[in-house]
Design a protein around this motif. Structure first.
Motif, short mmCIF file in Angstrom:
data_model
loop_
_atom_site.label_atom_id
_atom_site.label_comp_id
_atom_site.label_asym_id
_atom_site.label_seq_id
_atom_site.Cartn_x
_atom_site.Cartn_y
_atom_site.Cartn_z
N ALA A 96 40.77 60.55 -23.37
CA ALA A 96 40.56 60.65 -21.92
C ALA A 96 39.23 60.02 -21.51
CB ALA A 96 40.62 62.11 -21.49
N ALA A 97 38.20 60.18 -22.34
CA ALA A 97 36.90 59.58 -22.05
C ALA A 97 37.00 58.06 -22.08
CB ALA A 97 35.85 60.07 -23.04
N TYR A 98 37.66 57.52 -23.11
CA TYR A 98 37.88 56.07 -23.16
C TYR A 98 38.65 55.59 -21.93
CZ TYR A 98 36.34 54.86 -27.96
OH TYR A 98 35.60 54.59 -29.09
N GLU A 99 39.69 56.32 -21.57
CA GLU A 99 40.52 55.90 -20.45
C GLU A 99 39.76 55.93 -19.13
OE1 GLU A 99 44.93 57.20 -22.16
OE2 GLU A 99 43.87 58.52 -20.75
N GLU A 100 38.91 56.93 -18.95
CA GLU A 100 38.09 56.99 -17.73
C GLU A 100 37.22 55.75 -17.60
OE1 GLU A 100 34.30 59.48 -15.87
OE2 GLU A 100 35.29 60.21 -17.68
N GLN A 101 36.56 55.38 -18.70
CA GLN A 101 35.69 54.21 -18.65
C GLN A 101 36.49 52.92 -18.53
OE1 GLN A 101 32.44 54.06 -21.36
NE2 GLN A 101 31.94 56.23 -21.15
N LEU A 102 37.64 52.87 -19.20
CA LEU A 102 38.47 51.67 -19.12
C LEU A 102 38.94 51.44 -17.69
CD1 LEU A 102 39.88 49.36 -20.58
CD2 LEU A 102 41.70 50.96 -21.23
N ASP A 103 39.24 52.50 -16.98
CA ASP A 103 39.67 52.36 -15.59
C ASP A 103 38.55 51.79 -14.73
OD1 ASP A 103 42.15 53.35 -16.27
OD2 ASP A 103 41.80 55.37 -15.48
N VAL A 104 37.30 52.23 -14.96
CA VAL A 104 36.16 51.69 -14.21
C VAL A 104 36.00 50.20 -14.49
CG1 VAL A 104 33.64 51.76 -13.97
CG2 VAL A 104 34.95 53.89 -14.06
N VAL A 105 36.11 49.83 -15.75
CA VAL A 105 35.97 48.43 -16.14
C VAL A 105 37.09 47.59 -15.53
CG1 VAL A 105 36.04 46.84 -18.12
CG2 VAL A 105 34.66 48.94 -18.22
N ASN A 106 38.32 48.09 -15.60
CA ASN A 106 39.45 47.37 -14.99
C ASN A 106 39.22 47.16 -13.50
OD1 ASN A 106 40.99 47.10 -17.35
ND2 ASN A 106 42.11 49.01 -17.00
N GLU A 107 38.81 48.21 -12.81
CA GLU A 107 38.64 48.14 -11.35
C GLU A 107 37.51 47.18 -10.96
OE1 GLU A 107 38.03 52.17 -10.21
OE2 GLU A 107 40.07 52.79 -10.75
N ALA A 108 36.52 47.04 -11.83
CA ALA A 108 35.41 46.14 -11.54
C ALA A 108 35.76 44.68 -11.82
CB ALA A 108 34.18 46.53 -12.37
N GLY A 109 36.91 44.44 -12.43
CA GLY A 109 37.32 43.07 -12.73
C GLY A 109 36.77 42.52 -14.02
N ALA A 110 36.29 43.40 -14.90
CA ALA A 110 35.68 42.97 -16.15
C ALA A 110 36.69 42.93 -17.29
CB ALA A 110 34.52 43.89 -16.53
N GLN A 111 36.37 42.15 -18.29
CA GLN A 111 37.11 42.18 -19.54
C GLN A 111 36.58 43.35 -20.37
OE1 GLN A 111 36.12 39.03 -22.27
NE2 GLN A 111 38.07 39.19 -23.34
N PRO A 112 37.43 44.24 -20.85
CA PRO A 112 36.94 45.40 -21.61
C PRO A 112 36.45 45.01 -23.01
CG PRO A 112 39.09 45.85 -20.63
CD PRO A 112 38.87 44.37 -20.54
N ILE A 113 35.36 45.63 -23.40
CA ILE A 113 34.87 45.59 -24.78
C ILE A 113 34.99 47.02 -25.30
CG2 ILE A 113 32.94 45.09 -26.32
CD1 ILE A 113 31.81 43.26 -24.10
N ILE A 114 36.02 47.29 -26.08
CA ILE A 114 36.30 48.65 -26.54
C ILE A 114 35.46 48.92 -27.78
CG2 ILE A 114 38.06 50.26 -27.31
CD1 ILE A 114 40.10 48.63 -25.73
N GLN A 115 34.50 49.82 -27.65
CA GLN A 115 33.53 50.07 -28.70
C GLN A 115 33.96 51.25 -29.59
OE1 GLN A 115 30.30 49.94 -25.38
NE2 GLN A 115 29.23 49.62 -27.33
N ALA A 116 33.78 51.08 -30.87
CA ALA A 116 34.00 52.19 -31.78
C ALA A 116 33.03 53.31 -31.44
CB ALA A 116 33.79 51.74 -33.23
N GLY A 117 33.48 54.56 -31.61
CA GLY A 117 32.64 55.69 -31.25
C GLY A 117 32.71 56.82 -32.26
N THR A 118 31.58 57.49 -32.45
CA THR A 118 31.56 58.60 -33.40
C THR A 118 32.45 59.76 -33.00
OG1 THR A 118 29.51 59.40 -32.36
CG2 THR A 118 29.28 58.00 -34.30
N PRO A 119 32.64 60.07 -31.69
CA PRO A 119 33.57 61.15 -31.36
C PRO A 119 34.99 60.87 -31.83
CG PRO A 119 32.13 60.73 -29.50
CD PRO A 119 31.91 59.62 -30.48
#
Length: 401
Positions: A141-164
């Protein structure tokens, strides 16, 4: 003349350049390589940007000097670079929290729309408490929240590996399911960004394997299964030899984005079997020179490209010097040179990182950049470095006190 102190305690009287070097400014993207320049942010001088303090909370406007921060991005766009936003170069997770980062992504998107610039932005999970366990659903859900912000801004997503995610997911099958879902949600082909445990110990076991080779195989399987939704990958740290070996195993059409600070010219130039593209902060201080070299590469002249970009190696090595193949404080030199270049009006940083490098280190950065002719207004750069040295306790002739 300017008296420049060196780290060995010596002092050199240096005569600055008087004429700026002529660079052609061209905002069109490079044709032969995809080059994402990770950009630093500039702190608001009146904000509580204290050394190594807790992440700054809302409202985001307290954290950054927005005009200066966006000026750095406009400079990169004016030379044809794609801006890589919201990564560690922008103090992500080191003074910038998710609300501020989200605002940064939105503002960069608005500026990109105005100028026609391209940008990519990091998708991570830093809105989660790093000291508490989280379920897989919460991490996704955290990834998806941020992905939605990036999509809406018109950016290409850079999906980063995360410790969680590494703590919440165990098997290769689970990783494959999570990443497939995120890639389906992405509005544009994404970049998968994987920092190895050598840099992020919490990434041990990522992709469902403790063994590095097994983890790499699982990662490559995810890339192969989703190749139509992946623009490229960045994996670090890798030796140049390991990068080339991994690059050659990627599916056709999937790029390898190098972040190497030492041999990036050779990796971008490539060989008879392919080349690396680039996702790196190394281009911010050398943007005019690097852009000129990359446009030479667009013509197919690899030898001239190597010669042109090779001029910047000494400056790059200096700015990124530190333990191992990485350094925590490279951002200080990037913002300092942006200030000397006149792109921004002051030298203040998040986390007070403007104080993270020594006076001799920054004096040498000035000299190397000036020798390359990187300053659009050499007299302004000379005036500012003299004022900086004077205020830092190293008096300069002709500077009033």
């Amino acid at each position: 003349m300017i008296e420049l102190p060196a780290e060995d305690g010596t002092v050199t009287r240096y005569r600055p350049n008087r004429e700026p070097r002529s660079f052609t400014r061209d905002s069109t993207p490079f044709r032969s390589r995809s080059v994402l320049a990770a950009a630093p942010v500039v702190g608001d001088p009146l904000a509580p940007n204290e050394p190594f303090g807790p992440p700054l909370g809302p409202p985001p406007a307290q954290a950054l000097d927005w005009d200066a921060t966006l000026a750095v991005r406009r400079e990169l766009w004016s030379h044809g670079f794609t801006v890589a936003e919201g990564l560690d170069t922008a103090h992500r997770g080191a003074g910038l929290d998710w609300p501020t980062t989200a605002e940064l992504i939105r503002r960069t998107g608005a500026a990109a729309a105005e100028t026609g610039g391209r940008f990519a932005a990091g998708v991570w999970t830093d809105q989660l408490d790093p000291f508490s366990p989280h379920t897989r659903d919460a991490v996704v859900a955290a990834y998806e929240e941020q992905l939605d912000v990036v999509n809406e801004a018109g950016a290409q997503p850079i999906i980063q590996a995360g410790t969680p995610l590494a703590a919440a997911v165990q098997s290769p099958e689970e990783y494959a399911e999570v990443y497939a879902g995120l890639l389906r949600r992405s509005a544009k082909p994404a970049v998968l960004h994987w920092l190895l445990p050598e840099w992020v110990p919490g990434h041990a076991g990522y992709w469902g394997h403790q063994d590095p080779q097994a983890a790499t195989e699982a990662f490559l399987a995810v890339v192969a299964d989703n190749a139509d939704r992946i623009d490229g990958v960045k994996v670090a740290p890798l030796s140049p030899e390991a990068e080339v070996a991994l690059r050659r195993r990627l599916p056709a059409g999937v790029r390898f984005y190098t972040g190497d600070y030492d041999t990036y010219t050779d990796l971008i130039a490539g060989d008879e079997q392919g080349h690396s593209d680039a996702l790196s902060p190394v281009f911010t201080p050398i943007a005019p020179l690097a852009a000129e070299a990359l446009r030479t590469l667009d013509t197919g002249d690899t030898d001239s490209f190597r010669k042109q970009l090779g001029q910047a190696h000494e400056l790059s090595a200096h700015l990124f010097q530190g333990p191992g193949r990485s350094t925590l404080f490279f951002k200080t030199g990037l913002v300092f040179l942006s200030w000397l270049s006149g792109h921004i009006g002051h030298f203040r940083m998040v986390w007070a990182e403007h104080g993270a490098r020594s006076v001799p280190h920054l004096a040498q950065a000035y000299r190397l950049a000036d020798e390359l002719g990187l300053f659009p207004d050499p007299e302004l750069a000379a005036h500012r470095i003299a004022r900086f040295l004077d205020l830092s306790g190293f008096p300069q002739e002709g500077i009033g006190r």
